[in-house]
Write a protein that holds these residues in place. Structure first.
Motif, PDB file in Angstrom:
ATOM      1  N   ARG A 143       0.919  -1.346   0.133  1.00  0.00           N
ATOM      2  CA  ARG A 143      -0.115   0.056   0.103  1.00  0.00           C
ATOM      3  C   ARG A 143       0.740   1.023  -0.054  1.00  0.00           C
ATOM      4  O   ARG A 143       0.566   2.254  -0.658  1.00  0.00           O
ATOM      5  CB  ARG A 143      -0.917  -0.092   1.286  1.00  0.00           C
ATOM      6  CG  ARG A 143      -2.112  -0.975   1.189  1.00  0.00           C
ATOM      7  CD  ARG A 143      -3.083  -0.593   2.199  1.00  0.00           C
ATOM      8  NE  ARG A 143      -4.000  -1.565   2.302  1.00  0.00           N
ATOM      9  CZ  ARG A 143      -5.067  -1.792   3.051  1.00  0.00           C
ATOM     10  NH1 ARG A 143      -5.237  -0.861   4.202  1.00  0.00           N
ATOM     11  NH2 ARG A 143      -6.183  -2.717   2.929  1.00  0.00           N
ATOM     12  N   GLY A 144       1.947   1.465   0.941  1.00  0.00           N
ATOM     13  CA  GLY A 144       2.571   2.626   0.977  1.00  0.00           C
ATOM     14  C   GLY A 144       3.621   2.818  -0.045  1.00  0.00           C
ATOM     15  O   GLY A 144       3.702   3.996  -0.777  1.00  0.00           O
ATOM     16  N   ASN A 148      -0.306   3.843  -2.951  1.00  0.00           N
ATOM     17  CA  ASN A 148      -0.293   5.322  -2.366  1.00  0.00           C
ATOM     18  C   ASN A 148       0.624   6.055  -3.316  1.00  0.00           C
ATOM     19  O   ASN A 148       0.044   7.179  -3.716  1.00  0.00           O
ATOM     20  CB  ASN A 148       0.391   5.327  -1.104  1.00  0.00           C
ATOM     21  CG  ASN A 148      -0.461   4.899   0.040  1.00  0.00           C
ATOM     22  OD1 ASN A 148      -1.854   4.606  -0.221  1.00  0.00           O
ATOM     23  ND2 ASN A 148      -0.025   4.787   1.435  1.00  0.00           N
ATOM     24  N   PRO A 198      -5.617   5.820   6.517  1.00  0.00           N
ATOM     25  CA  PRO A 198      -4.150   5.482   6.902  1.00  0.00           C
ATOM     26  C   PRO A 198      -3.343   5.998   7.630  1.00  0.00           C
ATOM     27  O   PRO A 198      -2.657   5.368   8.371  1.00  0.00           O
ATOM     28  CB  PRO A 198      -3.675   5.605   5.338  1.00  0.00           C
ATOM     29  CG  PRO A 198      -4.705   5.686   4.417  1.00  0.00           C
ATOM     30  CD  PRO A 198      -5.866   6.431   5.242  1.00  0.00           C
ATOM     31  N   GLN A 199      -3.433   7.173   7.848  1.00  0.00           N
ATOM     32  CA  GLN A 199      -2.779   7.877   9.094  1.00  0.00           C
ATOM     33  C   GLN A 199      -3.169   7.504  10.377  1.00  0.00           C
ATOM     34  O   GLN A 199      -2.196   7.407  11.153  1.00  0.00           O
ATOM     35  CB  GLN A 199      -2.837   9.455   8.712  1.00  0.00           C
ATOM     36  CG  GLN A 199      -2.157   9.880   7.501  1.00  0.00           C
ATOM     37  CD  GLN A 199      -0.758   9.738   7.128  1.00  0.00           C
ATOM     38  OE1 GLN A 199      -0.177   9.917   8.186  1.00  0.00           O
ATOM     39  NE2 GLN A 199      -0.483   9.369   6.180  1.00  0.00           N
ATOM     40  N   ILE A 202      -1.544   4.165  10.973  1.00  0.00           N
ATOM     41  CA  ILE A 202      -0.078   4.315  11.097  1.00  0.00           C
ATOM     42  C   ILE A 202       0.306   4.817  12.612  1.00  0.00           C
ATOM     43  O   ILE A 202       1.129   4.414  13.392  1.00  0.00           O
ATOM     44  CB  ILE A 202       0.688   5.339  10.156  1.00  0.00           C
ATOM     45  CG1 ILE A 202       0.639   4.382   8.956  1.00  0.00           C
ATOM     46  CG2 ILE A 202       2.037   5.422  10.691  1.00  0.00           C
ATOM     47  CD1 ILE A 202       1.057   5.604   7.793  1.00  0.00           C
ATOM     48  N   GLU A 241       2.011   0.007   5.202  1.00  0.00           N
ATOM     49  CA  GLU A 241       1.366   1.182   5.090  1.00  0.00           C
ATOM     50  C   GLU A 241       2.175   2.412   5.034  1.00  0.00           C
ATOM     51  O   GLU A 241       2.277   3.282   4.190  1.00  0.00           O
ATOM     52  CB  GLU A 241       0.404   1.508   6.206  1.00  0.00           C
ATOM     53  CG  GLU A 241      -0.468   0.554   6.503  1.00  0.00           C
ATOM     54  CD  GLU A 241      -1.941   0.470   5.551  1.00  0.00           C
ATOM     55  OE1 GLU A 241      -2.145   1.656   5.234  1.00  0.00           O
ATOM     56  OE2 GLU A 241      -2.788  -0.261   5.720  1.00  0.00           O
ATOM     57  N   GLU A 242       3.166   2.387   5.900  1.00  0.00           N
ATOM     58  CA  GLU A 242       4.192   3.663   5.880  1.00  0.00           C
ATOM     59  C   GLU A 242       5.255   3.783   5.054  1.00  0.00           C
ATOM     60  O   GLU A 242       5.566   4.881   4.463  1.00  0.00           O
ATOM     61  CB  GLU A 242       4.633   4.055   7.436  1.00  0.00           C
ATOM     62  CG  GLU A 242       5.193   5.358   7.530  1.00  0.00           C
ATOM     63  CD  GLU A 242       5.955   5.297   8.809  1.00  0.00           C
ATOM     64  OE1 GLU A 242       5.651   6.359   9.277  1.00  0.00           O
ATOM     65  OE2 GLU A 242       6.420   4.492   9.530  1.00  0.00           O
ATOM     66  N   THR A 244       7.454   4.119   1.896  1.00  0.00           N
ATOM     67  CA  THR A 244       7.162   4.486   0.673  1.00  0.00           C
ATOM     68  C   THR A 244       8.140   4.042  -0.262  1.00  0.00           C
ATOM     69  O   THR A 244       7.951   4.297  -1.521  1.00  0.00           O
ATOM     70  CB  THR A 244       7.493   6.166   0.791  1.00  0.00           C
ATOM     71  OG1 THR A 244       8.790   6.528   1.022  1.00  0.00           O
ATOM     72  CG2 THR A 244       6.647   6.815   1.570  1.00  0.00           C
TER      73      THR A 244
END
Length: 543
Positions: A143-144, A148, A198-199, A202, A241-242, A244
């Motif tokens: 996802r991240g 994203n 999402p935030q 996290i 998630e986080e 990148t």
């Protein structure tokens, strides 16, 4: 209970059989009543006054009447077309079947559509919408680091809420499923998986890590294992998630792996620890594959399948097949297919189309449609064509993506076998392998449509597989984003009411235009029609 059901069925059958005769009796009683009340109610004078009224109407009235009729039927047509495009059925037909048919003593449609005739002639149950099982995508993206980034560039959400909710349920089942009593850290992680923002997910993961660090020095060994579980799950969430980049995700997964190994060696909550360990190792192998360390990824996947052979439902072999195709290790691919392409095992688009790719690759570089039509197909070419037909029958949506007749999107996190979501997921990762095999796409282009001549229509029987399920469109619309045009098979014919309203709208619009252009001629025509209509109603009753 069985006797009561039989009696109800007989009662409904009798009502349906007798309804025709009841209608005839009712119609005859209406005619008799009109004949009896003809003189007392002065119906002759009423019809005569109606005829005079219709003769005095101006052409403007007929223009307004036909124009209004055309407008109303056009609005109904637009609504019916929108409803059919969104839900795949006619609104009027659905209302009549759902509400009016039971009142008239008809049999519910579910009982009629719930059966189909199998290949051996026996009657079997057709899978309903609820029985269309959704599977986790074996090659789902991060996802991240991937989903994203797509959102940042295009402003579109590649995942639906339904898809993300299924992932949240999977994570809760994998990582916190059998905990007898939830500690605060576990509760935070369960809430983190359920968060839509999402935030917020996290922040909850960081909160769980902080709570674990504060309590780790004061707990016994037994409770420490549970603390480590929440800590590992938090690192998994941050990696998904986080992070990148894939490199950052790999670093976080390695932290989770060191904790997962400690948990696995502790022998407590063994099933949950195995789920966590397998998930982390699989994602690490996928990180290695994405970073170009394909041989390392293949080794990790083979070790994982060897260490946990009973976890076949996770479909790790599909990850292995894709990595082996990247290495062009076709002999190893064939060995994996020999194990998993078995009649007793569930099929997938990856299994069927990879088998077709290997057979097509053997003949596609020299294949020519003109030469094949002159001399016929050789045995190797026939095997390749049959493999393509088999793959297309299993999932008929894939060829359009492989042949780039439809644009690809990012695959969802869950797929429906034989559906458009599975086709998107397969083509997204395997299109490059088909392009690498010289002539394979040309052979697919020349032969894939011939599959539909082998499948009985209207699909009441399957040829090599069970009949194609009718629930794929509904499930795929939930899994795929709204900006993607869902591929539908078989193509649905337009409902009768759409054709009827289209014809009615066109006919009334034509009458309105003719009445506006030729008012005198259409006025004479309308008066003649109204006079003949009133005369036809009165003549049979005057005698």
């Amino acid at each position: 209970a069985g006797g009561a059901g039989t009696e109800n069925f007989k009662l409904k059958s009798w009502l349906s059989w007798s309804w025709t005769y009841v209608c005839f009796i009712w119609f005859g009683m209406v005619l008799i009543m009109i004949y009896v009340l003809w003189s007392p109610l002065k119906l002759q004078e009423t019809l005569a006054s109606a005829s005079v009224f219709l003769n005095t109407l101006t052409p403007k009235f007929y223009v307004a009447l036909t124009g209004t009729s055309s407008l109303i039927s056009g609005l109904i047509l637009i609504f019916e077309w929108w409803y059919f495009r969104k839900y795949g059925t006619s609104f009027i037909e659905q209302v009549s079947v759902s509400h009016l048919r039971p009142l008239l003593g008809g049999v519910e449609s579910s009982s009629a559509t719930g059966l189909f005739t199998s290949i051996n002639g026996e009657t079997e149950l057709r899978p309903s919408v609820s029985e269309c099982k959704v599977w986790r995508n074996p090659l789902n993206l991060f996802r991240g680091a991937e989903y994203n980034r797509y959102t940042w560039v295009t402003g579109k959400e590649p995942l639906t809420y339904y898809d993300m909710n299924l992932s949240a349920q999977d994570h809760q089942t994998f990582f916190t499923g059998d905990t007898p009593q939830l500690r605060p850290e576990d509760a935070v992680m369960q809430k983190a998986w359920r968060e839509r923002n999402p935030q917020a997910r996290i922040r909850a993961a960081y909160q769980a890590l902080e709570m674990n660090q504060e309590s780790v020095f004061f707990l016994s060994t037994i409770i420490l294992n549970a603390v480590l579980m929440s800590c590992a799950a938090a690192y998994v969430l941050l990696a998904e998630e986080e992070a990148t980049t894939i490199t950052e995700a790999e670093r976080l997964f390695r932290k989770a792996l060191s904790i997962g190994k400690c948990l696995y060696s502790a022998q407590r909550h063994r099933n949950r620890n195995i789920n966590l360990l397998v998930y982390i190792k699989r994602r690490l192998a996928m990180c290695a594959r994405k970073l170009g360390r394909v041989k390392e990824a293949v080794k990790m996947m083979r070790d994982l399948m060897k260490e946990f052979p009973l976890l076949g439902m996770l479909n790790i072999h599909e990850n292995l097949l894709e990595a082996l195709l990247e290495l062009q290790a076709y002999a190893d691919v064939q060995a994996v297919l020999a194990k998993y392409d078995d009649i007793s095992l569930p099929k997938s688009a990856t299994i069927c189309y990879t088998s077709a790719l290997l057979k097509a690759r053997a003949v596609s570089d020299k294949f020519s449609p003109e030469a094949a039509s002159r001399r016929g197909l050789s045995s190797a070419e026939m095997n390749a064509v049959e493999a393509i037909h088999r793959a297309v029958e299993f999932n008929p949506h894939v060829p359009k993506y492989l042949l780039e007749m439809k644009s690809l999107i990012l695959p969802p996190e869950h797929i429906l076998k034989r559906g458009d979501s599975e086709a998107v997921a397969y083509a997204f990762f395997h299109l490059q392998h088909w392009k690498r095999a010289e002539g394979a796409l040309n052979l697919l282009h020349c032969t894939w449509e011939g599959t539909f001549r082998l499948i009985p229509y209207p699909l009441e029987k399957g040829h090599l597989f069970y009949p194609y399920p009718g629930c794929t469109e509904t499930a795929d619309r939930e899994l795929l984003p709204s900006f993607h045009e869902v591929s539908v098979y078989p193509k649905k014919e337009l409902p009768f009411f759409i054709l009827f309203t289209a014809g009615l709208c066109s006919f009334t619009a034509m009458l309105a235009m003719l009445t506006h252009q030729f008012p005198e001629l259409m006025g004479v025509f309308a008066k003649a029609v109204s006079t003949s209509t009133t005369g036809s109603y009165s003549l049979p009753l005057l005698y």
